[in-house]
Every structure is written in structure tokens, then in C-alpha cells.
Design an enzyme around this catalytic site. Structure first.
Site, PDB file in Angstrom:
ATOM      1  CG  ASN A   1      30.448 -52.706  62.310  1.00  0.00           C
ATOM      2  OD1 ASN A   1      30.973 -53.648  62.559  1.00  0.00           O
ATOM      3  ND2 ASN A   1      30.756 -51.569  61.856  1.00  0.00           N
TER       4      ASN A   1
ATOM      5  CE  LYS B   1      30.514 -60.848  65.706  1.00  0.00           C
ATOM      6  NZ  LYS B   1      29.492 -60.952  64.697  1.00  0.00           N
TER       7      LYS B   1
ATOM      8  CB  THR C   1      26.087 -62.639  65.413  1.00  0.00           C
ATOM      9  OG1 THR C   1      25.383 -63.671  64.533  1.00  0.00           O
ATOM     10  CG2 THR C   1      26.279 -63.255  66.767  1.00  0.00           C
TER      11      THR C   1
ATOM     12  CG  LEU D   1      25.214 -53.962  60.038  1.00  0.00           C
ATOM     13  CD1 LEU D   1      24.397 -52.933  60.640  1.00  0.00           C
ATOM     14  CD2 LEU D   1      25.882 -53.341  58.800  1.00  0.00           C
ATOM     15  N   PRO D   2      28.681 -56.740  60.982  1.00  0.00           N
ATOM     16  CG  PRO D   2      30.902 -55.757  60.081  1.00  0.00           C
ATOM     17  CD  PRO D   2      29.316 -55.917  60.150  1.00  0.00           C
TER      18      PRO D   2
ATOM     19  CE  LYS E   1      25.315 -67.048  65.025  1.00  0.00           C
ATOM     20  NZ  LYS E   1      25.872 -66.365  64.063  1.00  0.00           N
TER      21      LYS E   1
END
EC number: 1.1.1.31
Lengths: 301, 301, 301, 301
Positions: free
Chosen positions: A73, A249, A99, A68-69, A174
Site C-alpha cells: 500500500n 504481521k 509499519t 497505511l497497512p 519498532k
């Protein structure tokens, strides 16, 4: 192959779509959900089962991948009114490849654990191309005993599955990598631009950096200066690759994590602001190496 | 060997001393000058000729190496009241291995040219150890036709002699590399520190970065976190290596060059200020990778 | 009035022109020089004496004002082949109103002193309008005993003449003020922009800041947000005022001074880079408060 | 006076304690709760009613003030298992004076509204001293029709109650002011430090700034340089005042808000990191003007 148990998949966007297809290729029947019904159509046509909410996925599958973004979400998909947690079965394995903020991953893991299930965070490195060609890297956080089970599924979608430690460390790995990447890329762009203005040939400068202590992935594998390398976004007007808005982001997540842990990130913060400005000035969809173009515009009088 | 013509050497400090000795080992008689007479004693004892000012060096040698700490010292050695230019012979080859502002190099080159001689800038990469073991890299700027002549001498002192372009580009290459190095190092320190606070094991995080897009020389060859690598300054309490004060100096030159050429260096400027602060807080003599230590101190209440 | 001795004036640009005219209004005969002969025509027509180099000014006048754009121009006017120092008379008073590096001012002062004359730095605050209306502020550095003599002339051109200390402190005061001004202005722009995006009315936010601890000249006298105040550049599409390119120049001087004195200026450095970028993106000639416009552009997808 | 209806007060820490006492002085009976029972003792001894959870406060009072340290505490007090929302009465007025993320304020307001009650955010400016002397400023966000009712209570605790707009704008105003304050303070410290190193007398420099465009609250009312002003923290070894750790917290909120709204805050981000570093280096409890001390430490060799 036909005997494999179904896998739930929530989030069939740019990344989720090819990832789910690779699971199908490995013979896993899928239980599918996406907030946009259109995203499911292709899978329905291929014979996979589409359901109407994350809870229904959890009812029919005891292994679920979510892609999911944003953090919001993910919270909705797990803890929302019709979320996974409403119907999750004991012993289920829930793998979130979104992420998001590692603090949110930890929070979700706690709630999942209360229901007797297992949560792992497994964000990916690599873009749409890597998702298609099964070349993603997964950075996985969670209980080590469950890693083998996660690896079985993730290995169908990526070439590299790395165990990072407790829940949240997949996200942490990450975020840290991408923050360092953003810093190195801007640094490479600044150094190349300064060198060119001081009279150096860009190819020669890149060669010198790459055999010296300035060497980094952004200088030797993904050089941001047009004409220095072939087959990279800078050779193609910064089309494709990893968009500036996605980098902004990820840097926002790095900033949040740093604020929460009171870690100083002087260059990381400034890198965040630079990508923020680039997004405001028309670079959102260009590859993040376009920071070279952003910086090099000449002063005019 | 005895038939070699003498070479002038001005500036016998920490770096100049072993460089000059390597010229001696290759059979070049030396004409020596340093503002501190003590620095010349060792060479005098070895039978080399010591003179009392740069002009006298220029009188006796038509190939001269200068190795000085700052732009001001270089200007004095060339254009001062008793400077090289007062007695330089036509056709002389003057090689400046100091790390200085490329704008100063260009200025000196103009003056040298007026006297019918040749000037090249050839700053080095590598520290005292590399100078002793003849492992320096020279980045050379100047007329390409004279590069072979410069290479003959520089090859006696270093393993790598790179032609960079017109006068000043040797300095430019060094400055750009070191600016990118400083940025990558601080970025690596920030990313490692953030990751550790988020629960990652430092060795594992370094491994992940090094197989991903965050990879850089500072992460894979000179990691700043104690315990991650052996044989680097971080494994030895940041002793040895390249001092923070030297990095601050090089970043000052990068800043000057960027201001002169109106090149934006957002991360480069901030990196400069960070090393400036480190110098003010007791890190001057520690290796520049000690920025990790500078950042990681825990917040105390 | 007719008995007044002539005053030399070198540099009749945008600022020098109205300043020189104010000296004329006070009855001082002028000895004029500018590298661009056209700049002198108006004064020649008015009966003032135009000469062909700074040295000739020094031959005919023992009080000289210089008003030049950069350090290099000032060095040329004083120490060049036909510079003031070639013919300066003992006891002359040389006042430099250029805004330049204080280290250069000190250097010039030393050379002037060797000739038995007196040098003072007296940069101005206030633009072309203030120059015309005799409302400039002069910040003066030099030997205190000579301040009264400088004040006699400077008082004809400005309403405020402040003694700052030894040579170079006039420049220092101006540089420090303008650096703080740039920081406050960018800070005001960031705070106003953030507040507006969070739903605050700009006028109300400005009012709140101005009665609180965020109050500064940039928020209460020169607010950068269109519609908040009348009669300021932000009310007129950022026309007039103090151009971004001039601010970038002053911040370059602040950076040089900070590097020379090893003073950390984290925000000052970043402010410098921000104005540098603005100049590269079409804001050179806009008032420096246009940083609000530069920042507020909306992210587009 | 006796006829006044009781007011709930949740959070009796350093700030809440004197605020609640000022309500008592105005004759309001209190219903008290704090997670630390000790914090309530003083009020119990004075005859006020202490209850065991926020829900119980809501049961007994229809006007409630909350004064809590973080967003998480506020969420717990409103939406937690025993939170206000569990027993809030229709028509109640809930005023949150905590300084928290405006996005959280908006979220809480929505939930409160669902219960038929009214929520306003009303963070304060001014420290413990101002709380005691009833000199706080309240910045209030919420439905304008309810402002008068809020003002009745807030006016008992502060001298200044400002209506800022919709819910969340009280927080927004505070955050924007404090971000600009932090930037101006660091800027003042950098400018004063640079000026001193360039030879200016600190008092004289402050005077010049304060009559020029660099003027700001940090330079003219709260100067960070010891010896320049009396009666400010810099005159008292940076004791008292507004601690660096509190400024770091507010800058963290500014950063969060900026990330959420995609607003670039280049200087604001860097200011955040600087206060973060100061907290890590022993300045947490010193007044935030101690950034001057943090910057001025001399480089040592």
C-alpha cells in the site's frame, strides 16, 4: 491558528482516523485521501478537503503523513500511477507512519530524494486508544536536520517522538521492539503455564518473576494469565489490546529484515510461526497475550 | 551465641562454602560433610566438626542444609547406602538448596516424611558473589508451618526468603524464572543484533526498548551488548556472572519438568538447545549473556 | 514342542497380548503376569499359568519377556518390592521389549548382572497389526554372546531381529529412528502444505519430492495428505496407525537421552513440542501423520 | 543444425556457463549477455554473439533463457531500464531458470504477458556437475500449451523436465523440495549424532534407519556422517556438493513464500536459522551435509 498551512493525510483507517483528528485539533487544515471514500466522509463533513488520489494530496500540501497497512500500500501511495511522487513539490516533507519493511522505507526515501523532497519513516507504538488520547510513541528515521520539522507535526499526535537515525531506523526500532515483545510474551506464557502445572499459584509466581531476573513488561505490566492483573486484556477474555494477527504481521517484517541482513533470529522465527499458528486456530483478533490460552489447553485422552 | 545447636551442612562447593561460612558467622556450630575431603579442610581448621558420610551428619544434627550439583547427588546424599535417611532423627528439618528436578524433591520429601522428619526444597537465585555477601534469594517449598524454622537458617545466608507453596514449588519457581530469563536474554540478543545490522546505534536501541514493551531485565539491567552498560559481564568480555553451562543445566531441568507435566515450552526448548550448542562451541564458562556474541558473528564468504 | 521350557511374560497390554500369543503358537508354555488381572484371563483360559507378581514369574521361568508402557513400570517390574530381581535365577535371560530411556535399561542391566543373570533391551518397531502378524522388528542391545538365545524367542514374535550393540543400544536405535521419523513427517507436512498453498497439485508435488532429494518414508510410503495415497491413515481420517500421543512419548525419551548426553537436537526438540501441542488440541489418538491436518487449518479473519 | 534460430542466454555464471554450452552442442546459435563481460569472453571466442544489455538479447532472439542468482537480478534483467521487456517481440518465449521467489515469477509473467510474450519459470535441481553432464532436472511452471516448446530447449540441458502447473509452480516445487531436504538432512544429522553418543556404531545405525521409517534421501543416499558412505561430500571433508550458503538462500525463499501465504513452517523456519548460523560460523562453502559436523562438536569444560 487559522494561518497554519494545510497538511496532507493519506490513510484514514483505525489508526489514521484519530491521528488526523488530533492534527485538526491543533489547527491544521487537512488534505485527505483514502482508497475507501467512506473513510473520508467524516472529515469532509468537518470541512476538510478530500481529494481523489495521493498525487492530488501532494499538489495541495507540502507536508504529508501516510498511515497505511502494508508495504504494498505504501509503495502504491508513493510510486503508483497516481502516487505522491507524480506531483510532489520540491522541499516537501513526507512522513510515513506505516509499519513496513525498512528496506522499502529506504527505497521510497531514495525516490523521494530524487524529486528534491524529504522522506522520513515514523512508525508508531501504541494502539487505537493511544492514538485517540495522543499517547502514541513515534520512532523516527531520516535526515537529522529535518527531525524538528517532523516533530512539530508528530508531537500533535503522540506524547513521545524519538529520533532513531538514518531512514529506515524508525522501522528497525519498532520491529526489534515488537520481536522482543513477542518473544518475552510467549516466554512469560510458557513459564507461567509450566509453573502452574508444577503447583505454583499464578499470582505468587508472577510476583516472584517480577522481583527476579525473569521480570519483563509482559510479566509485570501486561501479564497474560487471567486473574493475575486487572485492566489488561487477560482480565477481559483477551478482548482489545494488540491482536495476534498484527503481531504476526510485525514478526513477518522482522523475519524479512533478518533474512535480508542475514541475522540469525532463532527465537524470533519460532515466535513468528507460533503467532502464525494462532491466527490459523481462531486467535487472530484476540490480544497477543492470548498465547497463554493457546498453550494451556490440557492434553486429553 | 554458644548455645545454638549445631547445623549439618552437606556439599561445600563454590556455593556451599560461602553459605556455610555465613551460618558460622551467625554462631551456628557446623557438622560438615563433602565427598571431596579437601572441601572440608578449611572448616575443620576453623574448628567445625567433619564427619565421614551424610548419615553421620544426620546423627549429630537435627537441622541440615544440603547444597549439591545434581539430582543424582541429592538422591545419593539422602537415600544412598550412607545417606541422611539411614540415621535421621524424628522431627529433623532437612533443607535442600540444590537446584534439581522438582519431581525428585517431591520423592525425597515422601521418604523423609516416612521417617518422621521434614523436608523443604529451597533453591537459590544469585551466584557466588551473592552467596558471599549474604544476598541470595531462597525460594522455599514445603509445609507452611515449618517455613519460620527454615527462614531462621536461610535468613543467615540470604537477604530474601520467599515461601512458594508445597514441596517442589521452590524448585518450580526457580526453574520457571530461569527459563524465562534464558528466553528473554536470547530474545534481547537477537533484537539488539538485528537492530544493529539494520543501522541502529546499540545504546539508542537499548534506550528505546527499555522505555517500550520490549523492556526486560536482560535489556535494562544486564544488557548483553558490549558498550551499552557498565559493570555487567558484557562489559568485561563475558567473564564472571552466570555461566552458559549452568543455564543449560537449568533449562534441562525445565525441559524435564515440562515433559513430565506435558506442558508445551516451544521457546524454552529451543533456548535449551541454543545453550547446549553454545557449550559445544566454547562458551561454557562465559556468562550466559554471551549468546549475543554467539549470534553476532558475521557471515563470511 | 511339548518339551520346550516355559517362558515368562510380564505385560499383556495391546502389544504384549499378541506377542505372547505368538510365543504360544510356537509351543512355549507361558508364565504370565500383568498388574491388571483381566489382561491375564484369556491366557489362563487357554491353559497358561498366571502368577501374582513378577518375582513369581522369575521363580518359575528362566527366560522372561517384559513389555511395559513406561520406564517407571519397568523399574517396578524388575526392582520393585515383588520384582523379578527378588527371585531371579542365576543364568536367566531377561528381555525387555518396552520402549524406555536407554539410561534406565543400562541401570536395570547392572542390577540384573549383579544377580548373575543377563539383561537385554529389545524394543519393537511396528504396531499392534505387526505384533499380530508376527511382523515386528526387534532392535536388540546386550552382550553379543547372548544374542542367539534372544533371537530364538524374539524370532517367534517378529520378522526382523537386529543386533545393535551393548545394552541400551536397542533403545537408542529405536529412539533415533522415531525422532528422525517425526522430523521427516512434520517436514513433509510443512512442505506439502506450503506447496499446495503456492498452487501445486498434492499428487504431483508428492511425485516430484519422491523422485528428488526431499524423498523420505513419510513422503513416499505414508504420505500425510489425504488423497495422495491409498491404504494409509491419511486416507482414513487419520484413524489407526501410530498415535500422536505415542510419538510424543518417544520424543520425550529422545529429549531425555539428548539432555543426558548433551547432544543438540534442535529440530528434534521442536518436533517434541509440536506433538505435545497436538495432544493438547485433540489429536492424541489420531495417527501422527495428522500433523498435516494440524498445520493446514486456514487463517480466518 | 545450421538452420536453428538463435537462443538468447542471460547469466553465464557457474550454472549458466555449462547450460549454455549444452545448448551450443545441440546446434543452437546463442545471443549472450552477462553483467560481467568476462563471463561472455569464452562464448565470444567460440563465435557466439555477445550483446550489451538484456534488451538487445530480446531484439535478436525470440527464445531466451535467464539464469540469475537472485530475485533482484531477475527483476533487473526483465523490467530494468535496459531489460528484456524494453524490446521483447510478440510471441517470444522467455524461460527463467533462476531460483527466485515464486511471487516474483508471477509478477514477471504478468508484465511479459502484457507485451504479448510468454514467460515460464523453470528452476533447476542439481549442481554444476549435473549442469555439465546434462543431468539437471527442470521444474517448469507456465501455460501448459507452451510446455512442449520449453521442453525442446530445456531437454538440451537436462535429463528431466517436469511440468508443475501454472506460472510460479516450478519455483514452488523446487522450494518445497529443498525445504524438506534441509529438514531431513538436519534431522538425519541430529539422529546420527544422538545415536553415536548413545553408543551406536554409525554404519549400523544408518543401516537400521534405512530399513525403517526414518529412511530418507539424506540417510540412504547422502549420509552426512564421515565413514558411513563413499563418494559423498561427508567422505571428502564436505567439499563439493551443495553449499550451506545456497541452502540458506533457498530456505530464505521458502520463508518468504510461507510468510506471504501465511503457511506455518515451524521446522522449515528453524532449519533456515540453523543454516544461517552455520554460514556465520565458517560453513558457508561446505556442503550442506556438514550440519553433522556443526552439531557434533563436543562440549568442553
Amino acid at each position: 491558528m487559522a494561518s497554519k498551512t494545510p497538511v496532507g493525510f493519506i490513510g484514514l483507517g483505525n489508526m489514521g482516523n484519530p491521528m488526523a483528528k488530533n492534527l485538526m485539533k491543533h489547527g491544521y487544515p487537512l488534505i485527505i485521501y483514502d482508497v475507501f471514500p467512506d473513510a473520508c466522509k467524516e472529515f469532509q463533513d468537518a470541512g476538510e478537503q478530500v481529494v481523489s488520489c495521493p498525487a492530488d494530496v501532494a499538489e495541495k500540501a507540502d507536508r504529508i503523513i501516510t498511515m497505511l497497512p502494508t508495504s504494498i500500500n505504501a509503495i502504491e501511495a508513493y510510486s503508483g500511477a497516481n502516487g505522491i511522487l507524480k506531483k510532489v513539490k520540491k522541499g516537501s516533507l513526507l512522513i510515513d507512519s506505516s509499519t513496513i519493511d525498512p528496506a522499502v522505507s529506504k527505497e521510497l526515501a531514495k525516490e523521494v530524494e530524487k524529486m528534491g523532497a524529504v522522506f522520513m519513516d515514523a512508525p508508531v507504538s501504541g494502539g487505537v486508544g493511544a492514538a485517540r488520547s495522543r499517547n502514541l510513541t513515534f520512532m523516527v528515521g531520516g535526515v537529522e536536520d529535518e527531525f524538528a520539522a517532523a516533530q512539530e507535526l508528530l508531537g500533535c499526535m503522540g506524547s513521545n517522538v524519538v529520533y532513531c537515525g538514518a531512514v529506515g531506523t524508525g522501522q528497525a526500532a519498532k520491529i526489534c521492539n515488537n520481536m522482543l515483545l513477542a518473544i518475552s510474551m510467549i516466554g512469560t506464557a510458557e513459564a507461567m503455564n509450566l509453573g502452574i502445572r508444577l503447583g505454583l499459584d499464578p499470582k505468587l509466581l508472577a510476583k516472584i518473576l517480577n522481583m527476579s531476573s525473569g521480570r519483563c513488561w509482559s510479566s509485570d505490566t501486561y501479564n497474560p494469565v487471567p486473574g493475575v492483573m486487572d485492566g489488561v486484556p487477560s482480565a477481559n477474555n483477551y478482548q482489545g489490546g494488540f491482536g495476534a494477527t498484527l503481531m504476526a504481521k510485525d514478526l513477518g517484517l522482522a523475519q524479512d529484515s533478518a533474512t535480508n541482513t542475514k541475522s540469525p533470529i532463532l527465537l524470533g522465527s519460532l515466535a513468528h510461526q507460533i503467532y502464525r499458528m494462532m491466527c490459523a486456530k481462531g486467535y487472530s483478533k484476540k490480544d497477543f497475550s492470548s498465547v497463554f490460552q493457546f498453550l494451556r489447553e490440557e492434553e486429553t485422552f
